[in-house]
Design a protein around this motif. Sequence first.
Motif, PDB file in Angstrom:
ATOM      1  N   LEU A 209       0.824  -1.312  -0.117  1.00  0.00           N
ATOM      2  CA  LEU A 209       0.035   0.024  -0.085  1.00  0.00           C
ATOM      3  C   LEU A 209       0.922   1.208  -0.046  1.00  0.00           C
ATOM      4  O   LEU A 209       0.549   2.171  -0.724  1.00  0.00           O
ATOM      5  CB  LEU A 209      -0.880   0.033   1.302  1.00  0.00           C
ATOM      6  N   LEU A 210       1.910   1.305   0.707  1.00  0.00           N
ATOM      7  CA  LEU A 210       2.855   2.346   0.768  1.00  0.00           C
ATOM      8  C   LEU A 210       3.494   2.664  -0.662  1.00  0.00           C
ATOM      9  O   LEU A 210       3.527   3.691  -1.063  1.00  0.00           O
ATOM     10  CB  LEU A 210       4.066   1.994   2.094  1.00  0.00           C
ATOM     11  N   GLY A 211       3.715   1.667  -1.363  1.00  0.00           N
ATOM     12  CA  GLY A 211       4.400   1.698  -2.616  1.00  0.00           C
ATOM     13  C   GLY A 211       3.445   2.221  -3.597  1.00  0.00           C
ATOM     14  O   GLY A 211       3.826   3.198  -4.522  1.00  0.00           O
ATOM     15  N   TYR A 212       2.036   1.824  -3.387  1.00  0.00           N
ATOM     16  CA  TYR A 212       1.045   2.511  -4.163  1.00  0.00           C
ATOM     17  C   TYR A 212       0.728   3.854  -4.133  1.00  0.00           C
ATOM     18  O   TYR A 212       0.746   4.674  -4.877  1.00  0.00           O
ATOM     19  CB  TYR A 212      -0.344   1.490  -3.945  1.00  0.00           C
ATOM     20  N   LYS A 213       0.998   4.255  -2.740  1.00  0.00           N
ATOM     21  CA  LYS A 213       0.618   5.597  -2.356  1.00  0.00           C
ATOM     22  C   LYS A 213       1.998   6.569  -2.891  1.00  0.00           C
ATOM     23  O   LYS A 213       1.850   7.728  -3.379  1.00  0.00           O
ATOM     24  CB  LYS A 213       0.683   6.041  -0.954  1.00  0.00           C
ATOM     25  N   ILE A 214       3.338   6.042  -2.833  1.00  0.00           N
ATOM     26  CA  ILE A 214       4.334   6.602  -3.187  1.00  0.00           C
ATOM     27  C   ILE A 214       4.305   7.033  -4.725  1.00  0.00           C
ATOM     28  O   ILE A 214       4.684   8.078  -5.122  1.00  0.00           O
ATOM     29  CB  ILE A 214       5.698   5.720  -2.966  1.00  0.00           C
ATOM     30  N   ALA A 215       3.860   6.024  -5.507  1.00  0.00           N
ATOM     31  CA  ALA A 215       3.886   5.958  -7.049  1.00  0.00           C
ATOM     32  C   ALA A 215       2.774   7.284  -7.163  1.00  0.00           C
ATOM     33  O   ALA A 215       3.016   8.005  -8.091  1.00  0.00           O
ATOM     34  CB  ALA A 215       3.344   4.661  -7.716  1.00  0.00           C
ATOM     35  N   LEU A 216       1.586   7.241  -6.718  1.00  0.00           N
ATOM     36  CA  LEU A 216       0.459   8.186  -6.886  1.00  0.00           C
ATOM     37  C   LEU A 216       1.176   9.812  -6.756  1.00  0.00           C
ATOM     38  O   LEU A 216       1.096  10.489  -7.367  1.00  0.00           O
ATOM     39  CB  LEU A 216      -0.497   8.015  -6.016  1.00  0.00           C
ATOM     40  N   LYS A 217       1.945   9.679  -5.418  1.00  0.00           N
ATOM     41  CA  LYS A 217       2.465  10.751  -4.948  1.00  0.00           C
ATOM     42  C   LYS A 217       3.508  11.560  -6.049  1.00  0.00           C
ATOM     43  O   LYS A 217       3.499  12.574  -6.325  1.00  0.00           O
ATOM     44  CB  LYS A 217       3.037  10.800  -3.560  1.00  0.00           C
ATOM     45  N   GLU A 218       4.365  10.608  -6.558  1.00  0.00           N
ATOM     46  CA  GLU A 218       5.568  10.972  -7.290  1.00  0.00           C
ATOM     47  C   GLU A 218       4.863  11.433  -8.660  1.00  0.00           C
ATOM     48  O   GLU A 218       5.468  12.274  -9.463  1.00  0.00           O
ATOM     49  CB  GLU A 218       6.453   9.590  -7.577  1.00  0.00           C
ATOM     50  N   LYS A 219       3.864  10.911  -9.074  1.00  0.00           N
ATOM     51  CA  LYS A 219       3.156  11.319 -10.357  1.00  0.00           C
ATOM     52  C   LYS A 219       2.408  12.538 -10.138  1.00  0.00           C
ATOM     53  O   LYS A 219       1.337  12.865 -11.155  1.00  0.00           O
ATOM     54  CB  LYS A 219       2.471  10.244 -11.071  1.00  0.00           C
ATOM     55  N   GLY A 220       2.117  13.039  -9.033  1.00  0.00           N
ATOM     56  CA  GLY A 220       1.259  14.358  -8.660  1.00  0.00           C
ATOM     57  C   GLY A 220      -0.298  14.052  -8.622  1.00  0.00           C
ATOM     58  O   GLY A 220      -1.015  14.896  -8.917  1.00  0.00           O
ATOM     59  N   MET A 221      -0.668  12.704  -8.448  1.00  0.00           N
ATOM     60  CA  MET A 221      -2.129  12.447  -8.297  1.00  0.00           C
ATOM     61  C   MET A 221      -2.385  12.188  -6.972  1.00  0.00           C
ATOM     62  O   MET A 221      -1.602  11.965  -6.109  1.00  0.00           O
ATOM     63  CB  MET A 221      -2.237  10.955  -9.253  1.00  0.00           C
ATOM     64  N   GLU A 222      -3.738  12.351  -6.892  1.00  0.00           N
ATOM     65  CA  GLU A 222      -4.495  12.582  -5.578  1.00  0.00           C
ATOM     66  C   GLU A 222      -4.516  11.057  -4.963  1.00  0.00           C
ATOM     67  O   GLU A 222      -4.783   9.993  -5.514  1.00  0.00           O
ATOM     68  CB  GLU A 222      -5.735  12.992  -5.654  1.00  0.00           C
ATOM     69  N   ILE A 223      -4.112  11.171  -3.666  1.00  0.00           N
ATOM     70  CA  ILE A 223      -4.518   9.890  -2.853  1.00  0.00           C
ATOM     71  C   ILE A 223      -5.919   9.838  -2.540  1.00  0.00           C
ATOM     72  O   ILE A 223      -6.113  10.847  -1.573  1.00  0.00           O
ATOM     73  CB  ILE A 223      -3.351   9.410  -1.936  1.00  0.00           C
ATOM     74  N   ASP A 224      -6.788   9.131  -2.944  1.00  0.00           N
ATOM     75  CA  ASP A 224      -8.179   9.009  -2.476  1.00  0.00           C
ATOM     76  C   ASP A 224      -8.442   7.946  -1.488  1.00  0.00           C
ATOM     77  O   ASP A 224      -8.398   6.839  -1.995  1.00  0.00           O
ATOM     78  CB  ASP A 224      -9.079   8.999  -3.740  1.00  0.00           C
ATOM     79  N   GLU A 225      -8.815   8.262  -0.331  1.00  0.00           N
ATOM     80  CA  GLU A 225      -8.807   7.231   0.548  1.00  0.00           C
ATOM     81  C   GLU A 225      -9.925   6.552   0.307  1.00  0.00           C
ATOM     82  O   GLU A 225     -10.266   5.292   0.994  1.00  0.00           O
ATOM     83  CB  GLU A 225      -9.002   7.842   2.082  1.00  0.00           C
ATOM     84  N   ASN A 226     -11.122   6.928  -0.377  1.00  0.00           N
ATOM     85  CA  ASN A 226     -12.335   6.221  -0.593  1.00  0.00           C
ATOM     86  C   ASN A 226     -11.992   5.052  -1.805  1.00  0.00           C
ATOM     87  O   ASN A 226     -12.686   4.222  -1.942  1.00  0.00           O
ATOM     88  CB  ASN A 226     -13.389   7.111  -1.312  1.00  0.00           C
ATOM     89  N   LEU A 227     -10.896   5.132  -2.398  1.00  0.00           N
ATOM     90  CA  LEU A 227     -10.423   4.121  -3.205  1.00  0.00           C
ATOM     91  C   LEU A 227      -9.503   2.869  -2.573  1.00  0.00           C
ATOM     92  O   LEU A 227      -8.850   2.122  -3.316  1.00  0.00           O
ATOM     93  CB  LEU A 227      -9.518   4.750  -4.469  1.00  0.00           C
ATOM     94  N   ILE A 228      -9.213   3.031  -1.271  1.00  0.00           N
ATOM     95  CA  ILE A 228      -8.561   2.172  -0.675  1.00  0.00           C
ATOM     96  C   ILE A 228      -9.269   1.343   0.385  1.00  0.00           C
ATOM     97  O   ILE A 228      -9.980   1.911   1.268  1.00  0.00           O
ATOM     98  CB  ILE A 228      -7.377   3.024   0.017  1.00  0.00           C
ATOM     99  N   ILE A 229      -9.213   0.177   0.465  1.00  0.00           N
ATOM    100  CA  ILE A 229      -9.879  -0.688   1.398  1.00  0.00           C
ATOM    101  C   ILE A 229      -8.968  -1.914   1.774  1.00  0.00           C
ATOM    102  O   ILE A 229      -8.501  -2.506   0.775  1.00  0.00           O
ATOM    103  CB  ILE A 229     -11.343  -1.256   1.027  1.00  0.00           C
ATOM    104  N   ASN A 230      -9.042  -2.379   2.889  1.00  0.00           N
ATOM    105  CA  ASN A 230      -8.423  -3.243   3.401  1.00  0.00           C
ATOM    106  C   ASN A 230      -9.484  -4.525   4.041  1.00  0.00           C
ATOM    107  O   ASN A 230     -10.681  -4.295   4.515  1.00  0.00           O
ATOM    108  CB  ASN A 230      -7.321  -3.142   4.597  1.00  0.00           C
ATOM    109  N   GLY A 231      -8.992  -5.744   3.936  1.00  0.00           N
ATOM    110  CA  GLY A 231      -9.625  -6.972   4.455  1.00  0.00           C
ATOM    111  C   GLY A 231      -9.107  -8.111   5.110  1.00  0.00           C
ATOM    112  O   GLY A 231      -8.106  -8.157   5.875  1.00  0.00           O
ATOM    113  N   GLN A 232      -8.771  -9.225   4.042  1.00  0.00           N
ATOM    114  CA  GLN A 232      -7.931 -10.231   4.268  1.00  0.00           C
ATOM    115  C   GLN A 232      -7.534 -10.814   3.136  1.00  0.00           C
ATOM    116  O   GLN A 232      -7.980 -10.491   2.068  1.00  0.00           O
ATOM    117  CB  GLN A 232      -8.979 -11.455   5.029  1.00  0.00           C
ATOM    118  N   PHE A 233      -6.464 -11.549   3.217  1.00  0.00           N
ATOM    119  CA  PHE A 233      -5.880 -12.169   2.107  1.00  0.00           C
ATOM    120  C   PHE A 233      -6.486 -13.577   1.434  1.00  0.00           C
ATOM    121  O   PHE A 233      -5.946 -14.260   1.256  1.00  0.00           O
ATOM    122  CB  PHE A 233      -4.401 -12.464   2.182  1.00  0.00           C
TER     123      PHE A 233
END
Length: 346
Positions: A209-233
């Motif tokens: 998840l951290l890598g996902y957020k870093i990539a968005l930030k590096e590309k100047g894209m918004e991190i929308d918490e409504n697009l993030i959800i956790n559960g189980q594997f």
Amino acid sequence: MSKTKEKNVSIKDVAKEASVSITTVSRILNNINYPVSNEARTRVEKAIKNLGYIPNKAAQNLRKNETRTIGLIVRDIGDPYFSEMAKGVTEKAAQLNYMAMVSDSNRNMDYELKYLDLMIRQGVKGIIISGGGIMEEEYQSELQKRVQDARRLGIKVVALSSQGIDLPLVTVDNIQIGKTVCNFFILNNYKKIAFIGGNEKVTTNYERLLGYKIALKEKGMEIDENLIINGQFTWEAGYETCKILFDRKREIDSIFCANDNIAIGVIRFLRENKIKIPNEVSLIGVGDIPIAQYTSPSLTTVKIPFNLIGNRAVELICSDENIEDSSIYFKTQLIVRESIKIPKIS
């Protein structure tokens, strides 16, 4: 507070400390099917902990270098992620004339700690922890104590994912995996990239998840918490969390699933709800478990070399080298299949 371990502690010392017979201590240590009161068992376990007692069998095996057993702790042997890792461990152990003792904790952290205790008492050559670390202070503290006990006896402990404590690692770069997946979506002009994760307390999930957020930030894209959800594997959690995600936000064009099991559940939800893959929503998983190429559509995923990771962990344990500062990272590979739409370049 534990007593200083200045001399070898015997079973007699434990019996004296717990005010029970030597026979009672032996029955508890060997799990013999004989009635022992809970009170007596608690006193014995407390005495073992306070005195730092290690059964003679383990100490003798280690002194004579006779042990030919490697312990492996998995979270769920029925999960392809762990079964593929276990295959790598057992195959390499057999090649080196060792036996792999596989213990399945069923994702119960108390069981994992108990298995560690039992393996240390048995005097195994080394212990491999295959699941991602649990980001809970109490668990990490208990794990650290057992790792120190193992090291004191010359038992090597290797982890196949970050555990949040100082341990030799044979693993992959999960932050980079998150960046790779997200950057691939961005490169192919996806704008609404969702993340469906597993247990948020597990280090592998946190790092992807951290890598996902870093990539968005590096590309100047918004991190929308409504697009993030956790559960189980799991498949089931993938299905249920995807349902929640689409109830929450309909404008999604791509989904990064933290592992392939989650992705399989997501595929079922999307197909049941007539959402076309990849024309309406594309998705990428992590792992490349055997079923990934047979889903419909076949799953685009990041290939983790489970077998090689298991092999290398066994080699570290069986080597004569000091491995305490070892951190070995295997390369991963993005396997592009039918679950992602690649726009045509005009």
